[in-house]
Design an enzyme around this catalytic site. Sequence first.
Site, PDB file in Angstrom:
ATOM      1  N   ARG A 114     -19.296  19.859  -5.215  1.00 60.36           N
ATOM      2  CA  ARG A 114     -18.222  19.164  -5.387  1.00 60.36           C
ATOM      3  C   ARG A 114     -18.391  19.410  -6.936  1.00 60.36           C
ATOM      4  NH1 ARG A 114     -14.867  16.333  -2.297  1.00 60.36           N
ATOM      5  NH2 ARG A 114     -16.409  16.656  -0.068  1.00 60.36           N
ATOM      6  N   LYS A 124     -21.452  24.292   0.109  1.00 63.00           N
ATOM      7  CA  LYS A 124     -20.709  23.855  -0.881  1.00 63.00           C
ATOM      8  C   LYS A 124     -20.653  23.170  -2.253  1.00 63.00           C
ATOM      9  CE  LYS A 124     -19.252  19.995   0.526  1.00 63.00           C
ATOM     10  NZ  LYS A 124     -17.439  18.354   1.000  1.00 63.00           N
ATOM     11  N   GLY A 145      -9.196  19.468   1.994  1.00 62.90           N
ATOM     12  CA  GLY A 145      -9.436  20.273   1.358  1.00 62.90           C
ATOM     13  C   GLY A 145     -10.986  21.119   1.882  1.00 62.90           C
ATOM     14  N   THR A 146     -12.369  20.085   2.689  1.00 63.22           N
ATOM     15  CA  THR A 146     -14.111  20.767   2.305  1.00 63.22           C
ATOM     16  C   THR A 146     -13.065  21.345   3.777  1.00 63.22           C
ATOM     17  OG1 THR A 146     -15.333  19.436   1.322  1.00 63.22           O
ATOM     18  CG2 THR A 146     -15.500  19.968   3.233  1.00 63.22           C
ATOM     19  N   GLU A 152       0.538 -12.280  -0.845  1.00 60.53           N
ATOM     20  CA  GLU A 152      -0.910 -12.725  -0.894  1.00 60.53           C
ATOM     21  C   GLU A 152      -0.658 -13.154   1.188  1.00 60.53           C
ATOM     22  OE1 GLU A 152      -1.351 -17.621  -1.555  1.00 60.53           O
ATOM     23  OE2 GLU A 152      -1.271 -16.488  -2.879  1.00 60.53           O
ATOM     24  N   ASP A 164     -20.875  20.779   5.157  1.00 62.11           N
ATOM     25  CA  ASP A 164     -21.842  20.368   3.910  1.00 62.11           C
ATOM     26  C   ASP A 164     -22.869  20.451   4.237  1.00 62.11           C
ATOM     27  OD1 ASP A 164     -22.093  17.463   4.887  1.00 62.11           O
ATOM     28  OD2 ASP A 164     -20.225  17.643   3.192  1.00 62.11           O
TER      29      ASP A 164
END
Length: 310
Positions: free
Chosen positions: A192, A190, A223-224, A36, A167
């Site tokens: 996905r 690309k 990865g991209t 907390e 992209d």
Amino acid sequence: MKLVTGNSNRALAQAIASYLELPLTDCTVKRFADQEIYVEIHENVRGEDVFILQSTSSPADGNLMELLILTDALRRSSARRITAVIPYFGYARQDRRAVGRTPISAKLVANLIAGAGVNRVITVDLHTDQIQGFFDIPTDNLYAAPVMTRDIEKHYDTKNLMIVSPDVGGVARARAIAKRIGADLAIVDKRRPRAGVSEVMNIIGDVSGQSCLLIDDIVDSGGTLINAAEALLEAGAREVSAYITHGVLSAGACGRIGASNLKELVVTDSIEETEAHRQTANIRRLTIAPLIGEALVRTAKEQSVSSLFN
């Protein structure tokens, strides 16, 4: 003007404080045995213009809660205005319902921040510009492009560069940098098939014999970037590097990038560096502390922030 920081990125907070020549406000942000969160402000902030420096990076939930609880503590301590400075805004990738029965978590987080008592938000390179509209309070989205452009001009021959968007969604971001340095633009087409996995389909543009720079806002698994770099090299690119604003670099990403054909990955310090980052030879850090510091000064003086990018 007061600067308060949680535990998400103390190195960047200290760098911003040094740029502004202001000390960080003395406060305690700790956890009890059950995790907390406990916050205590040790200085008088009544009537002050307070800036909370806190990325909502990993652990995203804990860092978000620190931001909310810090806000509540400052609001109850009668701070005049509370600005949340969130260099990396977590949950930004959940900005729409891509499939049925899923949340729009970016909007939920925006509601939580405003509901806690934040009066203004300053962030850097939001995943999509429309996230600004999720906030019902003033929101400034700073762009890392000027910082990246200066670094590119320092380290690369801009006459032989090809700027590449990994992209279609990132074309506007890549085009902004290409325009600043007078370079051509290429796009990686690309798809996905599922979250965290991408497949390169086509390269739009002639990259043969070019030094390519991939430009994006977030690198997570890597990865991209790695797939895009491989596709560019197969298409005849001489070498491939990347400039990314937010280095999320989740488990295993640094190892994959270190073993990849990427010549260099440059990430800003919007997210705190880990030991894995430091040990990866082809990852370099670029500070955005002066950019954020200047934006804070202008906000405090009620001056234009957008003019930083003209």
